[in-house]
Design an enzyme around this catalytic site. Structure first.
Site, PDB file in Angstrom:
ATOM      1  N   GLU A  78     101.509-115.006  48.311  1.00 14.55           N
ATOM      2  CA  GLU A  78     100.563-114.288  48.669  1.00 14.55           C
ATOM      3  C   GLU A  78      99.366-115.371  47.577  1.00 14.55           C
ATOM      4  O   GLU A  78      99.901-114.282  45.921  1.00 14.55           O
ATOM      5  CB  GLU A  78     100.533-113.486  48.996  1.00 14.55           C
ATOM      6  CG  GLU A  78      99.012-113.294  48.795  1.00 14.55           C
ATOM      7  CD  GLU A  78      99.431-111.160  48.742  1.00 14.55           C
ATOM      8  OE1 GLU A  78      99.405-110.641  50.338  1.00 14.55           O
ATOM      9  OE2 GLU A  78      99.018-110.437  47.959  1.00 14.55           O
ATOM     10  N   TYR A 102      91.541-111.231  50.673  1.00 15.15           N
ATOM     11  CA  TYR A 102      90.397-111.478  51.034  1.00 15.15           C
ATOM     12  C   TYR A 102      89.493-109.930  50.337  1.00 15.15           C
ATOM     13  O   TYR A 102      89.859-108.652  50.534  1.00 15.15           O
ATOM     14  CB  TYR A 102      90.029-110.893  53.006  1.00 15.15           C
ATOM     15  CG  TYR A 102      88.516-111.037  52.987  1.00 15.15           C
ATOM     16  CD1 TYR A 102      87.928-112.198  52.894  1.00 15.15           C
ATOM     17  CD2 TYR A 102      87.820-109.663  53.897  1.00 15.15           C
ATOM     18  CE1 TYR A 102      86.349-112.082  53.161  1.00 15.15           C
ATOM     19  CE2 TYR A 102      86.113-109.693  53.513  1.00 15.15           C
ATOM     20  CZ  TYR A 102      85.767-111.438  53.181  1.00 15.15           C
ATOM     21  OH  TYR A 102      84.061-111.259  54.288  1.00 15.15           O
ATOM     22  N   ALA A 124      87.745-106.176  49.031  1.00 15.13           N
ATOM     23  CA  ALA A 124      87.200-105.640  49.899  1.00 15.13           C
ATOM     24  C   ALA A 124      85.457-106.140  50.183  1.00 15.13           C
ATOM     25  O   ALA A 124      85.218-105.712  48.977  1.00 15.13           O
ATOM     26  CB  ALA A 124      87.539-103.902  49.156  1.00 15.13           C
TER      27      ALA A 124
HETATM   28  C1  LIG Z   1     100.945-107.641  53.948  1.00 12.52           C
HETATM   29  C2  LIG Z   1      99.487-107.549  53.660  1.00 12.52           C
HETATM   30  C3  LIG Z   1      97.850-108.102  52.874  1.00 12.52           C
HETATM   31  C4  LIG Z   1      97.395-107.456  52.794  1.00 12.52           C
HETATM   32  N1  LIG Z   1      95.796-107.471  52.769  1.00 12.52           N
HETATM   33  C5  LIG Z   1      94.755-106.796  52.609  1.00 12.52           C
HETATM   34  C6  LIG Z   1      93.397-107.715  51.986  1.00 12.52           C
HETATM   35  O1  LIG Z   1      93.296-108.591  51.538  1.00 12.52           O
HETATM   36  N2  LIG Z   1      92.389-107.439  51.858  1.00 12.52           N
HETATM   37  C7  LIG Z   1      92.095-105.656  52.102  1.00 12.52           C
HETATM   38  O2  LIG Z   1      90.848-104.823  51.524  1.00 12.52           O
HETATM   39  N3  LIG Z   1      93.311-104.866  52.051  1.00 12.52           N
HETATM   40  C8  LIG Z   1      94.194-105.891  52.865  1.00 12.52           C
HETATM   41  N4  LIG Z   1      95.807-104.707  52.995  1.00 12.52           N
HETATM   42  C9  LIG Z   1      95.595-103.459  52.894  1.00 12.52           C
HETATM   43  C10 LIG Z   1      95.202-103.026  54.155  1.00 12.52           C
HETATM   44  O3  LIG Z   1      94.364-103.390  54.285  1.00 12.52           O
HETATM   45  C11 LIG Z   1      95.043-101.639  54.361  1.00 12.52           C
HETATM   46  O4  LIG Z   1      96.798-101.661  53.823  1.00 12.52           O
HETATM   47  C12 LIG Z   1      94.681-100.585  55.388  1.00 12.52           C
HETATM   48  O5  LIG Z   1      94.415 -99.471  55.017  1.00 12.52           O
HETATM   49  C13 LIG Z   1      95.870-101.163  56.445  1.00 12.52           C
HETATM   50  O6  LIG Z   1      94.917-102.116  57.323  1.00 12.52           O
HETATM   51  P1  LIG Z   1      95.396-102.175  58.957  1.00 12.52           P
HETATM   52  O7  LIG Z   1      95.681-103.563  58.606  1.00 12.52           O
HETATM   53  O8  LIG Z   1      97.021-101.536  58.580  1.00 12.52           O
HETATM   54  O9  LIG Z   1      94.972-101.130  59.606  1.00 12.52           O
HETATM   55  P2  LIG Z   1      95.467-100.418  60.728  1.00 12.52           P
HETATM   56  O10 LIG Z   1      95.916-100.858  61.717  1.00 12.52           O
HETATM   57  O11 LIG Z   1      93.564-100.407  61.907  1.00 12.52           O
HETATM   58  O12 LIG Z   1      95.506 -99.355  60.855  1.00 12.52           O
HETATM   59  C14 LIG Z   1      94.804 -97.744  59.517  1.00 12.52           C
HETATM   60  C15 LIG Z   1      95.043 -97.002  60.133  1.00 12.52           C
HETATM   61  O13 LIG Z   1      95.150 -96.050  60.930  1.00 12.52           O
HETATM   62  C16 LIG Z   1      95.655 -95.454  62.155  1.00 12.52           C
HETATM   63  N5  LIG Z   1      95.475 -96.380  63.225  1.00 12.52           N
HETATM   64  C17 LIG Z   1      95.922 -97.486  63.868  1.00 12.52           C
HETATM   65  N6  LIG Z   1      94.656 -97.589  65.178  1.00 12.52           N
HETATM   66  C18 LIG Z   1      94.988 -96.496  65.716  1.00 12.52           C
HETATM   67  C19 LIG Z   1      94.692 -95.527  67.204  1.00 12.52           C
HETATM   68  N7  LIG Z   1      94.217 -96.797  68.189  1.00 12.52           N
HETATM   69  N8  LIG Z   1      94.342 -94.431  66.233  1.00 12.52           N
HETATM   70  C20 LIG Z   1      94.629 -94.088  65.504  1.00 12.52           C
HETATM   71  N9  LIG Z   1      95.192 -94.319  64.287  1.00 12.52           N
HETATM   72  C21 LIG Z   1      95.421 -95.535  64.330  1.00 12.52           C
HETATM   73  C22 LIG Z   1      96.924 -96.420  61.262  1.00 12.52           C
HETATM   74  O14 LIG Z   1      98.744 -96.037  61.919  1.00 12.52           O
HETATM   75  C23 LIG Z   1      97.009 -96.849  60.352  1.00 12.52           C
HETATM   76  O15 LIG Z   1      97.255 -95.170  59.666  1.00 12.52           O
HETATM   77  C24 LIG Z   1      96.892-105.761  53.362  1.00 12.52           C
HETATM   78  C25 LIG Z   1      97.941-105.117  53.137  1.00 12.52           C
HETATM   79  C26 LIG Z   1      99.021-105.789  53.524  1.00 12.52           C
HETATM   80  C27 LIG Z   1     100.407-104.548  54.099  1.00 12.52           C
END
Ligand SMILES: Cc1cc2nc3c(=O)[nH]c(=O)nc-3n(C[C@H](O)[C@H](O)[C@H](O)COP(=O)(O)OP(=O)(O)OC[C@H]3O[C@@H](n4cnc5c(N)ncnc54)[C@H](O)[C@@H]3O)c2cc1C
Length: 329
Positions: free
Chosen positions: A38, A70, A72
């Site tokens: 990464e 990416y 914030a």
């Molecule tokens: C490998 C990896 C790479 C990352 N890269 C970046 C990056 O490049 N830039 C950056 O800014 N951040 C990055 N992050 C951080 C990430 O954006 C955060 O952890 C963010 O808080 C969660 O993103 P997510 O896509 O898992 O969100 P989601 O899947 O949308 O989940 C967010 C929260 O909502 C809950 N949830 C999901 N769907 C629902 C629903 N329908 N109803 C109720 N609750 C729900 C989930 O359980 C979770 O608690 C990365 C994380 C990882 C693990």
């Protein structure tokens, strides 16, 4: 091929011009587990030069893919798109572009996907992102954006022949009330069309194994999709603590004590001792993950090549002595 942000798809359609991550990691034929790395968008010209030194080192070591995070709220958006495009166009590496929903309308998100497609990038890691400023603060959806990553997975899939990955959380996402909730919505992202997930960094391999078991128990079909573990070779205790804090996570207490002992009591941490422990630990984690059948090892590099190269060499995942030319970290 040009992108139409309003219609969301070019008249030719978006055919995939690059292999998918799943194809790449499952067609690895040299008998060794594949690895990937990464990178983060560089903030200035000096950081960009450092990134390129790391890129050229990893190019020789043969990662299955490289991912570009990416910033914030898209703070470094133009540079991110440009550099990720250059990885696709000017190296032998297969890039995955991270895409987050923070502060972006659906039209802006579509246009980002289009910008990647125009550069031949069809592998996208879809994320919701965290609130800018205070990542642990209240999440506010953009009025014309998406609430959860699952919606973004559907949107990207609807735009064309993209290969989508998502985030997974061995200890559970910090906003999820419990692990059952966390599993349910990870599976929802996979059912929406994500082909694999990459985990958040973790330090207890049992957490990764439990995540894998939870997903398989919830939905065997989705559980068969690769969950790629993310490993951070720690070289600075201060910076890893900060990263963990920002993601609502922490070091396991026993490990915290080992790192504290290595860092010492001086005004400045003993970087050499912390680094040695960090490399040992990443190697031990890698060995166990390989034994447990992980599909690929994904390393956070912070745009430095040396620490990850050392771990790869110790794991026997590269035969090339590379650290001599890598950036000093
Ligand atoms: C490998 C990896 C790479 C990352 N890269 C970046 C990056 O490049 N830039 C950056 O800014 N951040 C990055 N992050 C951080 C990430 O954006 C955060 O952890 C963010 O808080 C969660 O993103 P997510 O896509 O898992 O969100 P989601 O899947 O949308 O989940 C967010 C929260 O909502 C809950 N949830 C999901 N769907 C629902 C629903 N329908 N109803 C109720 N609750 C729900 C989930 O359980 C979770 O608690 C990365 C994380 C990882 C693990």
């Amino acid at each position: 091929m040009t992108f139409d942000a309003v219609r969301g798809r070019s008249s030719e359609g978006w055919a995939s011009r690059t292999p998918s991550i799943v194809d790449r990691i499952t067609s690895h034929t040299d008998g060794r587990i594949p690895f990937s790395v990464e990178f983060s968008p560089p903030r200035d010209a000096e950081a960009e030069a450092r990134l390129w030194r790391a890129v050229r080192t990893f190019e020789r070591l043969g990662p299955a893919f490289v991912s570009m995070t990416y910033g914030a709220g898209g703070s470094t958006r133009d540079r991110t798109v440009r550099v990720t495009g250059e990885l696709a166009e000017e190296t032998t590496l297969l890039p995955v572009a991270h895409l987050t929903a923070v502060s972006h309308s659906i039209d802006e998100l579509r246009s980002m996907v289009g910008a990647y497609a125009d550069r031949g990038i069809s592998n996208i890691l879809v994320l919701r992102g965290d609130p800018p400023g205070d990542p642990l603060g209240e999440w506010k959806k953009h009025p014309d954006g998406v609430e959860y990553a699952e919606e973004l997975v559907r949107m990207v899939r609807d735009l064309g022949d993209f290969h989508v990955g998502v985030a997974s959380f061995p200890e559970g996402h910090y906003r999820a009330p419990d692990l059952a909730h966390d599993t349910k919505y990870l599976v929802a992202k996979l059912r929406a069309g994500a082909e694999y997930s990459i985990t958040q960094m973790f330090f207890d391999v049992d957490d990764y194994l439990r995540l894998r078991d939870r997903v398989s128990a919830f939905d065997a079909e989705q559980g068969a999709k690769p969950i790629i573990p993310e490993i951070m070779p720690v070289t600075s205790l201060g910076s890893v603590r900060r990263m963990l804090e920002l993601s609502g996570s922490s070091l396991p207490p026993a490990l915290e004590r080992r790192f504290d002992a290595a860092a010492g009591n001086g005004a400045q941490e003993n970087r050499a001792a912390v680094r040695e422990l960090g490399i040992d630990l990443a190697t031990e984690m890698g060995e166990r993950l390989i034994a447990e059948g992980a599909p690929c090892l994904h390393f956070i590099t912070l745009n430095f090549a040396r620490a990850t190269s050392e771990v790869l060499e110790r794991l026997g995942l590269t035969s090339e002595a590379s650290t001599g030319t890598a950036a000093a970290r």
